[in-house]
Design an enzyme around this catalytic site. Structure first.
Site, PDB file in Angstrom:
ATOM      1  N   GLY A  69       0.761  -1.240   0.000  1.00  0.00           N
ATOM      2  CA  GLY A  69       0.000   0.000   0.000  1.00  0.00           C
ATOM      3  C   GLY A  69       0.789   1.284   0.000  1.00  0.00           C
ATOM      4  O   GLY A  69       0.378   2.264  -0.600  1.00  0.00           O
ATOM      5  N   ASP A 117      -5.059   2.653  10.437  1.00  0.00           N
ATOM      6  CA  ASP A 117      -6.473   2.378  10.671  1.00  0.00           C
ATOM      7  C   ASP A 117      -6.596   1.850  12.106  1.00  0.00           C
ATOM      8  O   ASP A 117      -6.634   2.629  13.048  1.00  0.00           O
ATOM      9  CB  ASP A 117      -6.921   1.365   9.610  1.00  0.00           C
ATOM     10  CG  ASP A 117      -8.402   1.120   9.562  1.00  0.00           C
ATOM     11  OD1 ASP A 117      -9.093   1.347  10.556  1.00  0.00           O
ATOM     12  OD2 ASP A 117      -8.885   0.657   8.512  1.00  0.00           O
ATOM     13  N   ASP A 126       0.753   3.644   4.146  1.00  0.00           N
ATOM     14  CA  ASP A 126      -0.295   4.422   3.486  1.00  0.00           C
ATOM     15  C   ASP A 126      -1.343   4.927   4.471  1.00  0.00           C
ATOM     16  O   ASP A 126      -1.748   6.086   4.423  1.00  0.00           O
ATOM     17  CB  ASP A 126      -0.946   3.634   2.340  1.00  0.00           C
ATOM     18  CG  ASP A 126      -1.461   2.264   2.763  1.00  0.00           C
ATOM     19  OD1 ASP A 126      -1.264   1.847   3.918  1.00  0.00           O
ATOM     20  OD2 ASP A 126      -2.056   1.583   1.903  1.00  0.00           O
ATOM     21  N   ARG A 179      -4.820   1.191  -7.163  1.00  0.00           N
ATOM     22  CA  ARG A 179      -3.597   1.725  -6.561  1.00  0.00           C
ATOM     23  C   ARG A 179      -2.993   2.832  -7.423  1.00  0.00           C
ATOM     24  O   ARG A 179      -2.334   3.730  -6.912  1.00  0.00           O
ATOM     25  CB  ARG A 179      -2.547   0.624  -6.376  1.00  0.00           C
ATOM     26  CG  ARG A 179      -2.872  -0.377  -5.297  1.00  0.00           C
ATOM     27  CD  ARG A 179      -1.667  -1.298  -5.067  1.00  0.00           C
ATOM     28  NE  ARG A 179      -2.002  -2.485  -4.318  1.00  0.00           N
ATOM     29  CZ  ARG A 179      -2.083  -2.560  -3.004  1.00  0.00           C
ATOM     30  NH1 ARG A 179      -1.853  -1.493  -2.273  1.00  0.00           N
ATOM     31  NH2 ARG A 179      -2.379  -3.697  -2.404  1.00  0.00           N
TER      32      ARG A 179
END
Length: 175
Positions: free
Chosen positions: A44, A103, A100, A165
């Site tokens: 990511g 979370d 990236d 992406r």
């Protein structure tokens, strides 16, 4: 898993470029005269990390770790696996882990714990996106591009399945 769902752009390519430049300037200032290793979490963060390191004006070494926690879904599985580790020794080095998105925080927490065992001089983290509403740990990032609400976001390295992406902006799908 390409979809025809409507997109809502959250951060344009220009927004991202401006913020990455600011992060690069701050990191350059903070790591002046230090022995910096930037570790990108694959897959990511590869686009963000690539743009970021080009904005850092101090000598750096770049390493990669591949992790897995999402699979093809929109929710983290909660299990973080290190698929491929870094190749070089980081003992006594200053380390910046780049991802990236933060979370739940579980991936970053696992990676930082893993890397601390390798005896770096210091270790910090940088994320393009921070989603604090989803946090399951007390971890925070040292450098943050943007803080976002609890949305599933895509683009600029973030995928939906194995797609999107390559989109140069960050968006969410409109239901």
């Amino acid at each position: 898993m390409v979809t025809d769902k409507e997109q809502k752009i959250l951060f344009s390519a220009d927004d991202i470029k401006k913020r990455v430049k600011e992060l690069g300037q701050q990191i350059s200032k903070d790591y002046e005269g230090k022995n910096l290793v930037v570790i990108s979490l694959l897959r990511g963060s590869f686009i963000f990390a690539s743009d970021l390191v080009r904005e850092i004006d101090v000598p750096i070494q770049i390493e990669f770790i591949t992790t897995a926690s999402y699979g093809h879904g929109e929710e983290s599985s909660g299990l973080v696996n290190i698929v491929n580790d870094i190749k070089d020794d980081i003992e006594g080095r200053d380390v910046l882990v780049v991802d990236d998105i933060m979370d739940t925080g579980l991936t970053m927490e696992k990676i930082l714990e893993h890397l601390k065992k390798k005896n770096p001089n210091s270790i910090k983290s940088c994320v393009m996106l921070d989603k604090p509403e989803r946090r399951k740990t007390e971890i925070t990032s040292d450098y943050v591009g943007f803080t976002i609400p609890d949305l599933f976001i895509v683009g600029y390295g973030l995928n939906y399945g194995d797609y999107y992406r390559n989109v140069p902006y960050i968006f969410s799908f409109v239901d």
